[in-house]
Design a protein around this motif. Structure first.
Motif, PDB file in Angstrom:
ATOM      1  N   ASN A 120      18.880  28.937 -38.071  1.00  0.00           N
ATOM      2  CA  ASN A 120      18.736  28.838 -36.621  1.00  0.00           C
ATOM      3  C   ASN A 120      19.487  27.647 -36.030  1.00  0.00           C
ATOM      4  O   ASN A 120      19.493  27.467 -34.803  1.00  0.00           O
ATOM      5  N   ALA A 121      20.103  26.838 -36.867  1.00  0.00           N
ATOM      6  CA  ALA A 121      20.704  25.581 -36.410  1.00  0.00           C
ATOM      7  C   ALA A 121      22.081  25.803 -35.792  1.00  0.00           C
ATOM      8  O   ALA A 121      22.733  26.830 -35.996  1.00  0.00           O
ATOM      9  N   MET A 178      13.855  22.035 -31.087  1.00  0.00           N
ATOM     10  CA  MET A 178      12.754  21.577 -31.938  1.00  0.00           C
ATOM     11  C   MET A 178      11.387  22.031 -31.413  1.00  0.00           C
ATOM     12  O   MET A 178      10.479  22.306 -32.206  1.00  0.00           O
ATOM     13  N   ILE A 179      11.247  22.097 -30.103  1.00  0.00           N
ATOM     14  CA  ILE A 179       9.935  22.462 -29.556  1.00  0.00           C
ATOM     15  C   ILE A 179       9.850  23.953 -29.219  1.00  0.00           C
ATOM     16  O   ILE A 179       8.835  24.413 -28.697  1.00  0.00           O
ATOM     17  N   ASP A 180      10.912  24.697 -29.536  1.00  0.00           N
ATOM     18  CA  ASP A 180      10.901  26.152 -29.379  1.00  0.00           C
ATOM     19  C   ASP A 180      10.443  26.759 -30.704  1.00  0.00           C
ATOM     20  O   ASP A 180      11.196  26.812 -31.667  1.00  0.00           O
ATOM     21  N   ARG A 181       9.222  27.222 -30.749  1.00  0.00           N
ATOM     22  CA  ARG A 181       8.664  27.674 -32.017  1.00  0.00           C
ATOM     23  C   ARG A 181       9.251  28.999 -32.506  1.00  0.00           C
ATOM     24  O   ARG A 181       8.909  29.448 -33.594  1.00  0.00           O
ATOM     25  N   GLN A 182      10.136  29.605 -31.729  1.00  0.00           N
ATOM     26  CA  GLN A 182      10.894  30.742 -32.244  1.00  0.00           C
ATOM     27  C   GLN A 182      12.072  30.277 -33.102  1.00  0.00           C
ATOM     28  O   GLN A 182      12.616  31.063 -33.886  1.00  0.00           O
ATOM     29  N   LEU A 183      12.445  29.019 -32.936  1.00  0.00           N
ATOM     30  CA  LEU A 183      13.564  28.460 -33.692  1.00  0.00           C
ATOM     31  C   LEU A 183      13.127  27.456 -34.745  1.00  0.00           C
ATOM     32  O   LEU A 183      13.788  27.288 -35.767  1.00  0.00           O
ATOM     33  N   SER A 184      12.008  26.761 -34.501  1.00  0.00           N
ATOM     34  CA  SER A 184      11.565  25.686 -35.388  1.00  0.00           C
ATOM     35  C   SER A 184      10.272  26.056 -36.098  1.00  0.00           C
ATOM     36  O   SER A 184       9.638  27.073 -35.790  1.00  0.00           O
ATOM     37  N   SER A 215       4.319  13.789 -44.439  1.00  0.00           N
ATOM     38  CA  SER A 215       4.053  13.883 -43.012  1.00  0.00           C
ATOM     39  C   SER A 215       4.529  15.238 -42.519  1.00  0.00           C
ATOM     40  O   SER A 215       5.387  15.872 -43.145  1.00  0.00           O
ATOM     41  N   VAL A 216       4.000  15.670 -41.392  1.00  0.00           N
ATOM     42  CA  VAL A 216       4.358  16.966 -40.829  1.00  0.00           C
ATOM     43  C   VAL A 216       5.465  16.767 -39.791  1.00  0.00           C
ATOM     44  O   VAL A 216       5.297  16.027 -38.821  1.00  0.00           O
ATOM     45  N   TYR A 217       6.601  17.410 -40.025  1.00  0.00           N
ATOM     46  CA  TYR A 217       7.743  17.322 -39.128  1.00  0.00           C
ATOM     47  C   TYR A 217       8.015  18.676 -38.482  1.00  0.00           C
ATOM     48  O   TYR A 217       7.684  19.724 -39.042  1.00  0.00           O
ATOM     49  N   LEU A 218       8.670  18.625 -37.332  1.00  0.00           N
ATOM     50  CA  LEU A 218       9.288  19.816 -36.792  1.00  0.00           C
ATOM     51  C   LEU A 218      10.694  19.906 -37.364  1.00  0.00           C
ATOM     52  O   LEU A 218      11.418  18.907 -37.397  1.00  0.00           O
ATOM     53  N   VAL A 219      11.077  21.081 -37.836  1.00  0.00           N
ATOM     54  CA  VAL A 219      12.415  21.286 -38.385  1.00  0.00           C
ATOM     55  C   VAL A 219      12.989  22.590 -37.855  1.00  0.00           C
ATOM     56  O   VAL A 219      12.247  23.520 -37.522  1.00  0.00           O
TER      57      VAL A 219
END
Length: 245
Positions: A230-231, A198-204, A221-225
């Motif tokens: 990539n899942a 989730m906190i890897d912005r190459q994946l999320s 609301s703003v979510y990380l997805v």
């Protein structure tokens, strides 16, 4: 209750898909005319009503809020069904996870890994165009829903895993309240993502929306997805969780 796994090869469904690896999903089917399934569904329905009353107390007896209460009940039912099936799947070979007590609507539905107490957030959704569309479409693919985009700062309660259930063929969440009592009600355990993903912005990425299974959120609301391409699929997330020490 019957369950089976099968593989979706996205290139067979969408030529320009972003998902190039095979994706294993687990299909659960309930038959309300079967006595054991009926007993289970009635029990889960009872749990959903209890949860809905905690989320929205007194609303069922208030005509102004009755419609909102029905939507909350549908989301709660989707949540307890998702939790039950994921728990059943993850405990298939050995007891790996347990349910956590409901504390607030903000925490949604969680499981906990018994060995180390790591938390797993269970979320669900209702794709209108089918599961293959949701996993494979190059533009409108679904995703694994993570935390609010600002929830990974120090001091915030974080989840270690995020997993997703899809209820295929349901156009509006409240339809689940009737469809669950059919003779062939199906849901899919799709896959998930880790906190690190989730906190890897190459994946999320960030996504601004209202989750369909939200108990209480009424504004975007703003979510990380992590998009499905990539899942981790159900097989991959299973092996990660059951091998936790």
């Amino acid at each position: 209750m019957k369950y089976k796994s099968f593989v979706i090869n996205c290139s067979e469904h969408q030529a320009d898909t972003c998902r190039h690896k095979p994706f294993t999903v687990v299909e659960y089917t309930f038959n309300y005319s079967d006595s054991e399934d009926k007993q289970l569904i009635d029990s889960l329905f009872s749990d959903a009503r209890e949860l809905a009353d905690k989320v929205f107390p007194g609303a069922a007896n208030d005509s102004v809020h009755a419609r909102s209460h029905k939507k909350i009940l549908a989301n709660c039912l989707a949540g307890v069904l998702s939790e039950y099936c994921w728990k059943h799947f993850l405990n298939y070979r050995k007891e790996t996870v347990r349910s956590t007590p409901f504390e607030s609507a903000a925490n949604q539905i969680d499981l906990e890994i018994i060995s180390n107490r790591k938390k797993i957030e269970v979320r669900s959704s209702f794709p209108r165009n089918g599961i293959c569309f949701a996993i494979c479409h190059p533009k409108y693919e679904f995703d694994i829903l993570g935390p609010y985009s600002n929830n990974y700062k120090p001091g915030e309660v974080k989840k270690d895993y995020f997993i997703r259930t899809l209820f295929d063929g349901i156009k509006r969440p409240i339809e689940i309240l009737d469809l669950i009592k059919s003779n062939s009600f199906t849901l899919y355990l799709t896959g998930g993502a880790t906190y690190e993903m989730m906190i890897d912005r190459q994946l999320s990425k960030e996504k601004n929306f209202i989750p369909e299974d939200s108990f209480s959120i009424t504004t975007e609301s703003v979510y990380l997805v992590v998009p499905f391409h990539n899942a981790l699929d159900s097989k991959e997330i299973y092996h990660l969780i059951v091998n936790e020490k």
